[in-house]
Scaffold this motif. Structure first.
Motif, short mmCIF file in Angstrom:
data_model
loop_
_atom_site.label_atom_id
_atom_site.label_comp_id
_atom_site.label_asym_id
_atom_site.label_seq_id
_atom_site.Cartn_x
_atom_site.Cartn_y
_atom_site.Cartn_z
N ARG A 158 18.42 39.31 28.20
CA ARG A 158 19.60 39.84 28.89
C ARG A 158 20.00 41.20 28.31
O ARG A 158 20.39 42.11 29.04
CB ARG A 158 20.77 38.85 28.79
CG ARG A 158 20.62 37.61 29.66
CD ARG A 158 21.93 36.85 29.76
NE ARG A 158 22.29 36.25 28.49
CZ ARG A 158 21.96 35.02 28.12
NH1 ARG A 158 21.23 34.26 28.92
NH2 ARG A 158 22.34 34.53 26.95
N LEU A 159 19.90 41.30 26.99
CA LEU A 159 20.31 42.53 26.33
C LEU A 159 19.40 43.70 26.69
O LEU A 159 19.87 44.81 26.94
CB LEU A 159 20.34 42.32 24.81
CG LEU A 159 20.93 43.46 23.97
CD1 LEU A 159 22.34 43.80 24.43
CD2 LEU A 159 20.93 43.08 22.50
N VAL A 160 18.09 43.45 26.75
CA VAL A 160 17.18 44.56 27.07
C VAL A 160 17.38 45.02 28.51
O VAL A 160 17.20 46.21 28.83
CB VAL A 160 15.71 44.18 26.79
CG1 VAL A 160 15.14 43.25 27.85
CG2 VAL A 160 14.85 45.44 26.68
N ARG A 161 17.78 44.11 29.40
CA ARG A 161 18.08 44.54 30.77
C ARG A 161 19.27 45.50 30.78
O ARG A 161 19.29 46.49 31.53
CB ARG A 161 18.33 43.33 31.67
CG ARG A 161 17.07 42.56 32.04
CD ARG A 161 17.31 41.62 33.20
NE ARG A 161 18.16 40.50 32.82
CZ ARG A 161 17.71 39.35 32.34
NH1 ARG A 161 16.42 39.17 32.15
NH2 ARG A 161 18.54 38.36 32.04
N LEU A 162 20.27 45.21 29.96
CA LEU A 162 21.42 46.09 29.85
C LEU A 162 21.01 47.44 29.24
O LEU A 162 21.46 48.50 29.69
CB LEU A 162 22.51 45.43 28.98
CG LEU A 162 23.75 46.25 28.65
CD1 LEU A 162 24.39 46.80 29.92
CD2 LEU A 162 24.74 45.39 27.87
N MET A 163 20.15 47.39 28.23
CA MET A 163 19.66 48.63 27.62
C MET A 163 18.92 49.48 28.64
O MET A 163 19.07 50.71 28.67
CB MET A 163 18.76 48.30 26.42
CG MET A 163 19.51 47.63 25.28
SD MET A 163 18.41 46.95 24.00
CE MET A 163 17.90 48.45 23.16
N PHE A 164 18.13 48.82 29.48
CA PHE A 164 17.39 49.56 30.51
C PHE A 164 18.34 50.16 31.54
O PHE A 164 18.13 51.30 32.01
CB PHE A 164 16.38 48.65 31.19
CG PHE A 164 15.45 49.38 32.13
CD1 PHE A 164 14.49 50.25 31.64
CD2 PHE A 164 15.56 49.22 33.50
CE1 PHE A 164 13.65 50.94 32.50
CE2 PHE A 164 14.72 49.89 34.37
CZ PHE A 164 13.76 50.76 33.87
N GLU A 165 19.40 49.44 31.90
CA GLU A 165 20.41 49.99 32.81
C GLU A 165 21.04 51.25 32.23
O GLU A 165 21.25 52.24 32.93
CB GLU A 165 21.51 48.96 33.07
CG GLU A 165 21.12 47.81 33.98
CD GLU A 165 22.27 46.82 34.13
OE1 GLU A 165 23.44 47.23 33.90
OE2 GLU A 165 22.02 45.65 34.45
N MET A 166 21.35 51.20 30.94
CA MET A 166 21.93 52.38 30.28
C MET A 166 20.95 53.54 30.28
O MET A 166 21.33 54.70 30.50
CB MET A 166 22.34 52.03 28.85
CG MET A 166 23.55 51.12 28.76
SD MET A 166 24.00 50.79 27.04
CE MET A 166 25.71 50.30 27.24
N PHE A 167 19.70 53.24 30.03
CA PHE A 167 18.65 54.26 30.06
C PHE A 167 18.59 54.91 31.45
O PHE A 167 18.56 56.14 31.58
CB PHE A 167 17.31 53.61 29.71
CG PHE A 167 16.10 54.39 30.15
CD1 PHE A 167 15.73 55.55 29.48
CD2 PHE A 167 15.34 53.96 31.23
CE1 PHE A 167 14.60 56.27 29.89
CE2 PHE A 167 14.22 54.67 31.65
CZ PHE A 167 13.85 55.83 30.97
N GLN A 168 18.60 54.10 32.49
CA GLN A 168 18.54 54.65 33.84
C GLN A 168 19.75 55.52 34.15
O GLN A 168 19.63 56.59 34.75
CB GLN A 168 18.45 53.52 34.86
CG GLN A 168 17.12 52.78 34.86
CD GLN A 168 17.07 51.68 35.89
OE1 GLN A 168 17.97 50.83 35.96
NE2 GLN A 168 16.03 51.66 36.71
N ALA A 169 20.93 55.07 33.73
CA ALA A 169 22.15 55.83 34.00
C ALA A 169 22.14 57.17 33.26
O ALA A 169 22.58 58.19 33.80
CB ALA A 169 23.37 55.01 33.58
#
Length: 226
Positions: A158-169
């Motif tokens: 779950r945390l890496v999905r959030l990290m990836f969202e931040m990366f995309q943003a």
């Protein structure tokens, strides 16, 4: 820098740097304004918040330069910019930082960072710089194994999905086509602009340091509003 580790040593050295930048400001007024910058109503409230933490467990705080400037102005000091904190810290290096930055291939700096992170039980967060782009790396091998459940298994997914969202943003439309590769436990992002690498380093250090989902959720929302 917007995220600050509120260790006693960091607090003391940050205040000394600000006082050197603004020697005309009384020490007591500076202490109160710093408390406002760190989101507290008074210097006493900030000390109470920090009380009981050792440096290796010091809490994180998001610096608000506008709140600092407003509090300083309330004491009668005119024209103190919201950027005063960043200007003061540019001249020094705080003992405890969310990430380190060094030139690509500097093995000595890398090893020093590992030893420090391992001693304090914090995640490694490193930016290596080259001519145009920077690379961000993180590694949670230095977190105490009894406290790293949030970067493993289902929580880590779950945390890496959030990290990836931040990366995309952060990287939407960026040159160089940055590439995210890894998990919550360890990973790399290549071909980042240096400023973006610093922003993501603070984002990720905050996520990897906070252990409760509520803390991570609240800090995530604050970061996306910034």
């Amino acid at each position: 820098m917007t995220i600050v580790i509120l260790s006693e040593e960091n607090h003391r050295q940050a205040k000394a740097a600000l006082h050197a930048e603004m020697p005309h400001v009384r020490s007591s007024h500076l202490a109160e304004a710093m408390a406002a910058g760190f989101g507290r109503g008074s210097h006493a409230a900030l000390l109470s918040f920090r009380r009981g933490y050792q440096d290796h467990r010091a809490p994180l705080a998001r610096w608000d330069g506008a709140a600092f400037a407003r509090r300083i102005a309330s004491f009668g000091y005119a024209d103190v910019p919201a950027t005063a904190f960043g200007t003061a810290l540019a001249a020094i290096r705080l003992p405890h930082t969310p990430y380190v930055k060094f030139r690509k291939g500097d093995r000595s700096a890398n090893e020093d960072h590992y030893r420090t992170a391992n001693r304090l039980g914090r995640p490694m967060m490193m930016i290596t710089t080259a001519r145009t782009y920077a690379q961000l790396e993180w590694d949670c091998i230095t977190i105490d194994g009894r406290e790293d459940h949030h970067v493993r298994g289902h929580e880590g997914d779950r945390l890496v999905r959030l990290m990836f969202e931040m990366f995309q943003a952060r990287c939407r439309g960026a040159p160089g086509k940055p590439l995210f590769c890894g998990s919550a436990f360890t990973g790399t992002i290549k071909k980042l602009l240096p400023e973006t690498a610093g922003q993501l380093a603070e984002d990720y250090f905050t996520l990897l340091t906070c252990h409760s989902p509520e803390q991570r959720s609240g800090l995530r929302e604050a970061r996306f509003r910034s």
